[in-house]
Write an enzyme that holds these catalytic residues in place. Sequence first.
Site, PDB file in Angstrom:
ATOM      1  N   ASP A 114       0.794  -1.246   0.000  1.00  0.00           N
ATOM      2  CA  ASP A 114       0.000   0.000   0.000  1.00  0.00           C
ATOM      3  C   ASP A 114       0.826   1.296   0.000  1.00  0.00           C
ATOM      4  OD1 ASP A 114      -1.837  -2.015   0.293  1.00  0.00           O
ATOM      5  OD2 ASP A 114      -2.509  -1.413   2.279  1.00  0.00           O
ATOM      6  N   LYS A 175      -7.046  -4.118  -3.011  1.00  0.00           N
ATOM      7  CA  LYS A 175      -7.654  -4.819  -1.880  1.00  0.00           C
ATOM      8  C   LYS A 175      -8.487  -3.855  -1.050  1.00  0.00           C
ATOM      9  CE  LYS A 175      -3.664  -4.472   1.314  1.00  0.00           C
ATOM     10  NZ  LYS A 175      -4.232  -3.710   2.422  1.00  0.00           N
ATOM     11  N   CYS A 208      -2.035  -2.570   8.228  1.00  0.00           N
ATOM     12  CA  CYS A 208      -1.860  -3.563   7.161  1.00  0.00           C
ATOM     13  C   CYS A 208      -0.591  -4.388   7.330  1.00  0.00           C
ATOM     14  CB  CYS A 208      -1.874  -2.878   5.798  1.00  0.00           C
ATOM     15  SG  CYS A 208      -3.458  -2.064   5.447  1.00  0.00           S
TER      16      CYS A 208
END
Length: 291
Positions: A114, A175, A208
């Site tokens: 990310d 995602k 994450c």
Amino acid sequence: LKMAAAEPGAAPGGGGGSVPVLFCFSVFARPSSVPHGAGYELLIQKFLSLYGDQIDMHRKFVVQLFAEEWSQYIDLPKGFLVNERCKVRLVPLQIQITTLGNLTPSSTVFFCCDMQERFRPAIKYFGDIISVGQRLLQGARLLGIPVIVTEQYPKGLGSTVQEIDLTGAKLVLPKTKFSMVLPEVEAALAEIPGVRSVVLFGVETHVCIQQTALELIGRGLEVHIVADATSSRSMMDRMFALERLARTGIIVTTSEAILLQLVADKEHPKFKEIQNLIKASAPESGLLSKV
């Protein structure tokens, strides 16, 4: 190992029917059932479904079968299949597995999590972790290491920043789940022979990165988090996440340590190129003083 989908005491499946089995672990004993002809792997899955919250995945275990003829438990015979009612137990070995953290290119995958444009103004030291992340991906290309990249809701948060070159990445996936462990990622890992270690970096450390790391070690993989390539909006969140993960057996390390561990020897054919990557890196930003 994946957790079995069946709940304790679930109704017998179809096919060859099911066999009642008493599953014993520590002070617990729970009756359940497995399909007729189930072997070691299914027994392990059932143990995880029954006792997953009590099993320390960093221990080695042996499965034992109660043998009537000896009136005691014996190690599960090779090739054992459940054909009749029986009693089995999971016994932890006394020696805990030491996480050595050895890395070799042939058994390693890089996870880039990310690193997206919309995070740029919010994440502390984001420019620094972009630079280090790019260095890691260049190293991965030089050493032939597969790279898996995710982007959190890219429709709203943008794509991976332009400074990071994703050329040759095995997967680049959108995602909404915080963890990178998506079905497509699990399938990709299954296709890589002998994968043992994941080098993980990106944002955010306490969300994450943390959730990805915990899922990966739950599947038996060794996880290396690159401290100079991961950050959060809050340095407190980052610090406590790294501390928690280190206590869980995850290795918190640095990009230079990772790259030099992967080449291992001055005589490695890619050593000079890796050394040049390291020499070209930006001066230390102060991020590591926040660990």
